[in-house]
Design a protein around this motif. Sequence first.
Motif, short mmCIF file in Angstrom:
data_model
loop_
_atom_site.label_atom_id
_atom_site.label_comp_id
_atom_site.label_asym_id
_atom_site.label_seq_id
_atom_site.Cartn_x
_atom_site.Cartn_y
_atom_site.Cartn_z
N THR B 176 0.84 -1.20 0.00
CA THR B 176 0.00 0.00 0.00
C THR B 176 0.87 1.25 0.00
O THR B 176 0.69 2.16 -0.81
N VAL B 177 1.85 1.28 0.91
CA VAL B 177 2.74 2.44 1.00
C VAL B 177 3.56 2.58 -0.29
O VAL B 177 3.66 3.66 -0.86
N ASN B 180 1.51 3.82 -3.16
CA ASN B 180 1.16 5.24 -2.99
C ASN B 180 2.36 6.14 -3.29
O ASN B 180 2.18 7.26 -3.78
N LYS B 191 -2.27 6.61 -12.80
CA LYS B 191 -2.53 5.60 -13.84
C LYS B 191 -1.61 4.39 -13.67
O LYS B 191 -2.05 3.23 -13.76
N PHE B 194 -2.74 2.33 -10.82
CA PHE B 194 -3.96 1.58 -11.17
C PHE B 194 -3.62 0.35 -12.00
O PHE B 194 -4.14 -0.75 -11.77
N LEU B 195 -2.72 0.52 -12.98
CA LEU B 195 -2.34 -0.61 -13.84
C LEU B 195 -1.55 -1.65 -13.06
O LEU B 195 -1.72 -2.85 -13.25
N GLY B 198 -4.01 -3.29 -10.70
CA GLY B 198 -5.22 -3.82 -11.33
C GLY B 198 -6.46 -3.40 -10.58
O GLY B 198 -7.44 -4.14 -10.51
N GLY B 199 -6.43 -2.20 -9.99
CA GLY B 199 -7.55 -1.69 -9.20
C GLY B 199 -7.11 -0.49 -8.39
O GLY B 199 -6.01 0.03 -8.59
N ASN B 200 -7.99 -0.05 -7.48
CA ASN B 200 -7.66 1.14 -6.68
C ASN B 200 -7.04 0.79 -5.34
O ASN B 200 -6.43 1.63 -4.69
N THR B 201 -7.22 -0.46 -4.90
CA THR B 201 -6.64 -0.88 -3.63
C THR B 201 -5.82 -2.15 -3.84
O THR B 201 -5.94 -2.81 -4.87
N ASN B 203 -5.46 -5.62 -3.68
CA ASN B 203 -6.52 -6.61 -3.60
C ASN B 203 -6.15 -7.85 -4.42
O ASN B 203 -4.99 -8.01 -4.79
N ASN B 205 -6.55 -8.70 -7.50
CA ASN B 205 -5.89 -8.41 -8.78
C ASN B 205 -4.42 -8.07 -8.57
O ASN B 205 -3.56 -8.52 -9.34
N ARG B 209 -1.23 -10.02 -10.14
CA ARG B 209 -0.26 -9.33 -11.00
C ARG B 209 1.14 -9.42 -10.45
O ARG B 209 2.10 -9.67 -11.18
#
Lengths: 163, 252
Positions: B176-177, B180, B191, B194-195, B198-201, B203, B205, B209
């Motif tokens: 997460t860190v 960010n 972007k 996100f790629l 594979g999402g906003n958090t 998770n 995906n 990946r």
Amino acid sequence: MNEDSKKQTALNDTEPSRREAFVKIGVGSICVACSGAAVFGYEFLAPNVLYEPSPVVNAGKPDRYPLGSVTQDQQSGIYIVHGSEGIYAMSAVCTHLGCLTAWQPELGIVACPCHGSKFRRDGTKIEGPAPRPLVWLKASIDDDGDLLVDRSSPLDQKQYVRT
Amino acid sequence: MASSLDAHLENLRESRVWRSIFRSGSGATNLHRALSVQQNVFLHLSSVKIRKRSLAFRVTWFLGTLSLGGLLILVVTGIPLMLYYHPSVPQAYADMKDLRFVVSAGVFLRNLHRWAAHAMVLLVFAHMFKVFYRGAYRPPREFNWVVGVILLILTLLLSYTGYLLPWDQLAFWAITVGSNLLSSVPVLGAKIRFLMLGGNTVNANALLRFYVLHCVILPLMAAIFVAIHFWRIRKDGGIYAGGADSGKGKRS
């Protein structure tokens, strides 16, 4: 200079330019194919459907939150605060690097475990590396009288829930 | 005893099957030794001859070879770990626990993989410092320095992607860190994040990946660049032994 050698010269003049034209067409097609592949690749890698939790959280009836209380929902990462001016919702996600902060009831502050940022109960920073105060979230009361908090709608200024 | 073993080995080396695989032939001549390196797909990346003094411990501290050793240990221990690990939420954490407490020798493989990963990051940095302070990056070896920087980045990315796979609290918050941090890249940051996830958090995906990056894409890239790196040592005149005889201009 007879007719044949003239033809030969003309051919030698045109041949490189024809080759150049084919090279241009070839390189051009490769460029088009590469940019197409880049767009295709980007579209493929960016998911169209996300199986992530809804940004809108139902926090229950507002009278669950007594005056002067700070309630943290670990699962959704939000605080419901009932201050003297009313109820408001605040994100528990630290504005530094996205860690989940925690309410410290004995100190009356919010603290981040990752890099030590500390915040007051209205989200303003006391100390630490966080660049901005904690984000206030749009909250409203639905038709059933439940408190709804939208985690995807940050507020620019303080706004209390009308109950 | 030893002589009869030698005789058997010599017979084996002269057998038709052996000669069909290793064509260089046996014998302690310089020609045979050179051919056995030159005609071997793995060894031919290296030179057939090397200056004796560039093999001295003082010259390299063997840091490049040790880094390669780390990489080999990581490949050999990583592949068996894949047989018991599912890159899915929340199974990944349970599989990691199983590898530690249920699977025979699982804890050995996992710990060896983890320690070798830490060691390899350390060794790669040490290798770079050694090369830097000896000036071994100077022409004609400047391109191999660049390849080395790419290999450093690949090592760090392999380390970073592997960090998420246990799917514990440390892994989750570290990624997460880290992701960010990435989103503070100008314009494209959000972007890229996100790629990558594979999402906003962080998770399911993101876990998948990172798994594919860690087990397929990054190791393949590392193998390609390691091959270039070794081949360039030969092409740039061998290991830099220091002093006046720096191998400048000697290319084989």
